[in-house]
Structure formats: structure tokens, C-alpha cells
Design an enzyme around this catalytic site. Sequence first.
Site, short mmCIF file in Angstrom:
data_model
loop_
_atom_site.label_atom_id
_atom_site.label_comp_id
_atom_site.label_asym_id
_atom_site.label_seq_id
_atom_site.Cartn_x
_atom_site.Cartn_y
_atom_site.Cartn_z
CE1 TYR A 146 -3.03 -3.00 0.18
CE2 TYR A 146 -3.53 -2.49 2.45
CZ TYR A 146 -3.72 -3.28 1.34
OH TYR A 146 -4.58 -4.33 1.38
CE LYS A 195 1.40 -17.73 -2.33
NZ LYS A 195 0.59 -18.93 -2.14
CG ASP A 227 -1.79 -20.14 0.09
OD1 ASP A 227 -0.94 -19.96 0.99
OD2 ASP A 227 -1.53 -20.79 -0.94
CG ASP A 255 -11.76 -6.53 7.29
OD1 ASP A 255 -11.41 -5.98 8.36
OD2 ASP A 255 -12.25 -5.91 6.33
#
Length: 367
Positions: A146, A195, A227, A255
Site C-alpha cells: 500500500y 508467502k 493462503d 477482517d
Amino acid sequence: MKLNITCIPGDGIGPEIVAQAKKVLDKVAEVYGHEMEYKDVLMGGCSIDAYGVPLTQETIDAAKSADAVLMGSIGGNTSTSPWYKLEPSKRPEAGLLGIRKALNLFANLRPAYLYPQLSEACPLKEEAAAKGFDMLIMRELTGGLYFGERFTKEVDGEMVATDTLVYKESEIRRIAIKAFEVARKRRKSVISVDKANVLDSSRLWRKVVEEVAKDYPDVTLEHMLVDNCAMQLVREPSQFDVVLTENMFGDILSDEASMITGSIGMLPSASLNDTSFGLYEPSHGSAPDIAGKDIANPIATILSAAMMLRYSFNLDKEADSIENAVRKVLEDGFRTVDLMQTSKGEGFTQVGCKAMGDAIVERIVNL
Ligand code: NAD
């Protein structure tokens, strides 16, 4: 101990829920012999109305001069409020981004705890909900995708968009230290999520986290691919204590973790820098649809105040006394209207925001 707290009640239900958290803190101060000093400042829509900008230097200075900041929530109805006719940098949410930046808040802590009394609100299978869960997502907040360089340009006759995911060792080290420190206050387990089978940034992340882990031999460290973590959160959430992860993975996983608790009004959060300073706020927004009706659930803000005592003031017993009082009101059947909707059966008392605050205050005792 004297606690110097800046409060940002904000917009919508913000002032109502922060008032309840202050009441609870005052009771804790009385029971444990502390002194609370509050300074209220404006931010968000109310600051736009008063000063024409969502965040003033006065608010930043007040936050910086405090030991911690307790916030309600900011923002209004994004379809109807005139605040959203302003350009994005002048809207209420710009205040939030601005203060996080000004205070260098790089660590975001979001606990997700399933209260046994609210397990019916959990959308998971009964066996998973029956085991319960109590985890804390530690998300890096100021680096990664971001904040990396991004651009869109034409290459060979078509548009190509690029986002870059950059992490420095120092950024990884400081958040990893926070995660291990917080794990020491909990069940002493860190699962670091990355990851590393694909991304260089994740391989560096793993290496630095392993180096930091050497200073915390009492805390166990495991690695998990993101994942797999997304699956495990809905399959077996009880396995998680502290989940340490980078910005984008943390955005998504936190979330998901809050969703499985089933109760938006119960979720506190903290954002910390590399001192003991922190900004504490509920995970939900300003709920303009129910503002001023005395029906908002103040528990997320009250639990944020408990996090403040634990992480900024090292007052673990006092924090426990708040969390204990919240469990007790739920056991005693008190429910705000949002919780009432998922509470099946008899023996519940529907209460408003103030009455819920009072019921929690009554249950604060010296543990
Ligand atoms: P929201 O979280 O404010 O509300 C979503 C739904 O949950 C609404 O129906 C609301 O009534 C309910 N709800 C939320 N908190 C509750 C509580 N404590 N008790 C009972 N019910 C509760 O999300 P939204 O409607 O998408 O956003 C409203 C405003 O809040 C927007 O302006 C948004 O930008 C802002 N917002 C601010 C923050 C923040 O300050 N950190 C975070 C999220 C959203």
C-alpha cells in the site's frame, strides 16, 4: 499512577461510546488508585465543521503530548453527508490517515475473541465455534504494497499497472519485536504469515522474524503461508494466538478474523509505535445510522480502553478487570440491540449504550 489520555470522540456514535469508556476507566482508577487526566480534541467530520479541515496541528500536538489516545470513530454517511462532497484529502478519513502517519503507528493489533455467550453469532460450524478462539492479528501498517511505488503506463500498445511491495529489514524487525512482546502477555505463541514460496519480501520477512525469535526463547514461532492461514481461520481458529503479518495480508486476514466473531460492536483495536504510546479505537465505524439514539454497543471501545491499559501503561490487572466485567455483563444477560439479534432463548435484558456502560462499571472489581 497518573494517566495522561487524549480523547478523540469523533463523529456519529463516537462521543456516546467514548463517554462509556471514560466512565469505565474512571471506575478502574477509583478501584486501583490511579488518576486519569483526559483532554478531548476534534478530528474527522466535527473538525471539518469547526475548522474546515479533518485534522488540525492542535489535535496532533495533543495526541503527541499524551501517553495514549483513545478514539471513538470518525466519518458520516458517505452518500448523504456534505463532508463527502469535499476532495478526498479534506474528508473525515484523511484525518485518520494523517494522525496515524504523524504518530508513526506501524503496528496494528486486532484481537478476535469469541465470547462463549455470543457463540451463536459465530458463522462457523458448530464444532469450531464450540472450541472458541482468542487470537490477535498483528499487522504491519506503514509498509508493503500500500506504500510502494505504483504507476500505470502504456507498454507495447496496452496499459500496464504496477504496484511494488517493499519491506526493509528494520521495518520487519520492529513489528516482529512487537509481536513477540505481545505474545509474552498472552499464550506465548506467534504464527508468522507470509508467502515465502513465491515472494522475496516474504523470504526476507521469514529470515528477520527467525532472527528476532532467538531473543524470545519462551515464545514458540511457526510460519504459515497466507493462503493456508485464510483456510485455517475458518477451519480451526482455536490454533491461533498471535498472528504476525505484513500490511496487505493483515488487512485481509484481520477482517476475516473479525467476521468469524460475528459481532462488530465487540472488536477493539490498537495501533502502536516503537514506544509505549498507542492509539486505541473500536474496529467499527461511526455508525451514523444509529448515532444519538443511545443504542450503540460501547463494548468495542471499552475493550480498546482495556488494551490501552495493557499495552501503553503495562497495567495488566486493571485491563483484566475490564475484560472480566465485560464477560460478566454478557453472562448476566445484558445485550445491546445488535447483540440481541443473535441471542437466542430467554433471560436477556436489552439495554442502551449508557446502561451497558453502567452495567460494566458496576462489575469492575479489584481482582
Ligand atoms: P460502521 O462500522 O460504522 O457500520 C456498519 C453497521 O454496523 C451499521 O449498521 C452500524 O449501525 C453497525 N454498527 C457499527 N458499530 C456499531 C456499534 N458499536 N453498535 C451497534 N451497531 C454498530 O461502517 P460504515 O457504515 O461502513 O461506515 C460509517 C462511517 O464510519 C463511514 O463514514 C466510514 O468511513 C467510517 N468508518 C470509520 C472508521 C474509523 O474511524 N476508524 C472505521 C470504519 C468506518
